[in-house]
Design an enzyme around this catalytic site. Structure first.
Site, mmCIF file in Angstrom:
data_model
loop_
_atom_site.group_PDB
_atom_site.id
_atom_site.type_symbol
_atom_site.label_atom_id
_atom_site.label_comp_id
_atom_site.label_asym_id
_atom_site.label_seq_id
_atom_site.Cartn_x
_atom_site.Cartn_y
_atom_site.Cartn_z
ATOM 1 N N CYS A 12 0.819 -1.216 0.000
ATOM 2 C CA CYS A 12 0.000 0.000 0.000
ATOM 3 C C CYS A 12 0.855 1.269 0.000
ATOM 4 C CB CYS A 12 -0.914 -0.016 1.223
ATOM 5 S SG CYS A 12 -0.089 -0.535 2.740
ATOM 6 N N HIS A 23 -2.479 5.072 6.560
ATOM 7 C CA HIS A 23 -1.112 5.576 6.737
ATOM 8 C C HIS A 23 -1.081 7.061 6.353
ATOM 9 C CE1 HIS A 23 0.016 1.389 6.963
ATOM 10 N NE2 HIS A 23 -0.117 1.169 5.678
HETATM 11 N N1 LIG Z 1 -3.681 -5.393 5.217
HETATM 12 C C1 LIG Z 1 -3.221 -4.406 4.463
HETATM 13 O O1 LIG Z 1 -3.462 -3.245 4.711
HETATM 14 C C2 LIG Z 1 -2.405 -4.720 3.248
HETATM 15 C C3 LIG Z 1 -2.175 -3.699 2.339
HETATM 16 C C4 LIG Z 1 -1.465 -3.963 1.168
HETATM 17 C C5 LIG Z 1 -0.965 -5.230 0.950
HETATM 18 N N2 LIG Z 1 -1.172 -6.218 1.861
HETATM 19 C C6 LIG Z 1 -0.628 -7.547 1.553
HETATM 20 O O2 LIG Z 1 -1.700 -8.383 1.129
HETATM 21 C C7 LIG Z 1 -1.430 -9.740 1.516
HETATM 22 C C8 LIG Z 1 -2.585 -10.237 2.362
HETATM 23 O O3 LIG Z 1 -2.650 -9.445 3.530
HETATM 24 P P1 LIG Z 1 -4.012 -9.264 4.352
HETATM 25 O O4 LIG Z 1 -3.809 -8.103 5.232
HETATM 26 O O5 LIG Z 1 -5.174 -9.296 3.431
HETATM 27 O O6 LIG Z 1 -3.994 -10.590 5.224
HETATM 28 P P2 LIG Z 1 -5.175 -11.164 6.137
HETATM 29 O O7 LIG Z 1 -4.523 -11.855 7.276
HETATM 30 O O8 LIG Z 1 -6.219 -10.154 6.388
HETATM 31 O O9 LIG Z 1 -5.846 -12.259 5.180
HETATM 32 C C9 LIG Z 1 -5.201 -13.421 4.801
HETATM 33 C C10 LIG Z 1 -6.246 -14.502 4.540
HETATM 34 O O10 LIG Z 1 -5.556 -15.674 4.082
HETATM 35 C C11 LIG Z 1 -6.051 -16.795 4.783
HETATM 36 N N3 LIG Z 1 -5.019 -17.837 4.822
HETATM 37 C C12 LIG Z 1 -4.054 -18.083 5.741
HETATM 38 N N4 LIG Z 1 -3.295 -19.129 5.359
HETATM 39 C C13 LIG Z 1 -3.784 -19.561 4.170
HETATM 40 C C14 LIG Z 1 -3.423 -20.598 3.269
HETATM 41 N N5 LIG Z 1 -2.398 -21.419 3.502
HETATM 42 N N6 LIG Z 1 -4.155 -20.730 2.137
HETATM 43 C C15 LIG Z 1 -5.209 -19.911 1.862
HETATM 44 N N7 LIG Z 1 -5.593 -18.904 2.691
HETATM 45 C C16 LIG Z 1 -4.888 -18.743 3.820
HETATM 46 C C17 LIG Z 1 -6.441 -16.258 6.167
HETATM 47 O O11 LIG Z 1 -7.383 -17.105 6.799
HETATM 48 C C18 LIG Z 1 -7.028 -14.888 5.787
HETATM 49 O O12 LIG Z 1 -8.403 -14.967 5.473
HETATM 50 C C19 LIG Z 1 -0.066 -9.714 2.228
HETATM 51 O O13 LIG Z 1 0.942 -9.935 1.253
HETATM 52 C C20 LIG Z 1 0.017 -8.280 2.712
HETATM 53 O O14 LIG Z 1 1.351 -7.865 2.923
HETATM 54 C C21 LIG Z 1 -1.905 -6.007 3.002
#
Ligand SMILES: NC(=O)c1ccc[n+]([C@@H]2O[C@H](COP(=O)([O-])OP(=O)(O)OC[C@H]3O[C@@H](n4cnc5c(N)ncnc54)[C@H](O)[C@@H]3O)[C@@H](O)[C@H]2O)c1
Length: 353
Positions: free
Chosen positions: A141, A221
């Site tokens: 992000c 942020h």
């Molecule tokens: N949260 C943010 O603000 C944000 C912003 C930009 C990028 N990201 C990136 O996006 C990606 C996801 O982050 P998020 O915040 O959405 O995570 P999150 O923890 O909210 O969601 C992850 C999901 O994946 C599931 N999961 C866990 N292990 C798994 C597996 N082996 N197979 C399938 N599903 C599985 C979890 O149950 C959960 O529903 C990461 O790379 C993160 O760095 C996050």
């Protein structure tokens, strides 16, 4: 039109937003979502999407919890052209071999390293270099916002060098009960923080250094930038360059938008899904130029900003839109993105010129 068949693996903060955005695209079909969760997070998706179990253990646990599971992740992969992997940091990289075996293109997220995919993506900066690739990584992000804003000024020939301070959110709202930062600030243990070097994975020529800290709040942020310009410029020139660039929208202190919480409230009042803001919100009345230096502040809605980029990444990998402008036009119109939150209507159907 042959529609691109899409799967989302990991239905969390980013995955659920990507799934909803895919539904809005006229050239895409969401075949299903996969996850390992057994609680409210996945139960809320039942009835809206076909739900698949991402692992064998999850399959048994999800069924035991009463989640109607359509099949395994491999079953899902067999039906799609592209998988968007939105599983937590480092889980995603382990899935890579599975996607390669299934011969499915993959869009990863910013938690994974540039080395995992060999390509990092921000639509307006390097869409064309992702055309037809097997995989890419939508950068985080913060990095997305830096590429959009600083990239706009560099493309206008105005930016020589950028030094920024980032105040990050402590944790995402849905998991605030699991721990977070209370009543303090936590500096990242390294200068430069990773967002500057990460920006260079998309725009290698940008001279950028970032310092970051986590605050005690959970939403959005906040970036503070000191910019060395290539020449003496006016405030209007800097503002015009930002206004001309996509996915940047102005907010103003003069409108009462004086803090992160007021912008968050505005997004809800504008009827945004989940109160999301896909644009970078730049405080127009704080843009200050003194000679050949500029200063600005903006807000990044971390839970949503990478969603349009992910949609464009799907089109780039599948070559279903030939260039950034044609993909972004569809994405921005379907989401209802804006150039200004209060002064102008949503971007018209034909998008920006
Ligand atoms: N949260 C943010 O603000 C944000 C912003 C930009 C990028 N990201 C990136 O996006 C990606 C996801 O982050 P998020 O915040 O959405 O995570 P999150 O923890 O909210 O969601 C992850 C999901 O994946 C599931 N999961 C866990 N292990 C798994 C597996 N082996 N197979 C399938 N599903 C599985 C979890 O149950 C959960 O529903 C990461 O790379 C993160 O760095 C996050």
């Amino acid at each position: 039109m042959t529609k691109t068949r899409v799967a989302v693996n990991g239905y969390g903060v980013i995955g659920k937003r990507v799934a909803d955005a895919v539904l809005l695209q006229p050239d895409m079909v969401l075949v299903g979502i996969a996850d390992v969760a057994t609680d409210w997070r996945i139960k809320a998706a039942v009835g809206r999407f076909e739900v698949y179990a991402a692992t064998d253990e999850a399959d048994a646990a999800m069924r035991a919890a009463g989640v109607p599971v359509t099949g395994t992740l491999d079953d899902l992969l067999a039906q799609v052209d592209v998988v968007v992997d939105t599983t937590p940091k480092h889980v995603a990289a382990d899935n890579l071999a599975r996607y390669q075996t299934a011969e499915v293109k993959a869009v990863f997220q910013g938690g994974e390293s540039h080395e995992t995919t060999g390509h990092s993506f921000v639509a307006q900066a390097n869409y064309e270099s992702a055309l037809g690739r097997a995989m890419t990584r939508v950068v985080s992000c913060n990095t997305t916002s830096i590429v959009r804003v600083l990239g706009a000024l560099q493309d206008a020939g105005l930016l020589a060098r950028a030094r920024g301070v980032l105040i990050r959110r402590a944790t995402d709202p849905w998991e605030s009960h699991l721990g977070g930062i209370m009543n303090t600030m936590v500096p990242e243990p390294k200068i430069p923080s990773h967002q500057g070097p990460d920006t260079n994975t998309v725009r290698p020529e940008l001279d950028v250094v970032t310092i970051a800290a986590k605050g005690a709040h959970t939403q959005t942020h906040n970036h503070y930038w000191t910019l060395q310009l290539t020449r003496t410029a006016t405030r209007e020139e800097v503002i015009d360059a930002l206004r001309a660039a996509p996915r940047i929208a102005f907010i103003r202190m003069a409108d009462g938008l004086v803090a992160l919480n007021s912008t968050i409230e505005l997004m809800k009042d504008l009827g945004r899904p989940r109160g999301d803001m896909w644009e970078v919100a730049v405080w127009e009345d704080l843009v200050t130029v003194v000679g050949d230096e500029a200063y600005l502040t903006y807000q990044v809605y971390n839970e949503a900003i990478v969603v349009p980029e992910t949609i464009d990444a799907i089109r780039a990998l599948t070559e279903s839109a030939p260039d950034a402008a044609s993909s972004m036009k569809i994405t921005d119109a379907t989401l209802g993105m804006r150039q200004d939150f209060l002064l102008q209507a949503a971007i018209p159907e034909q998008g920006r010129s």
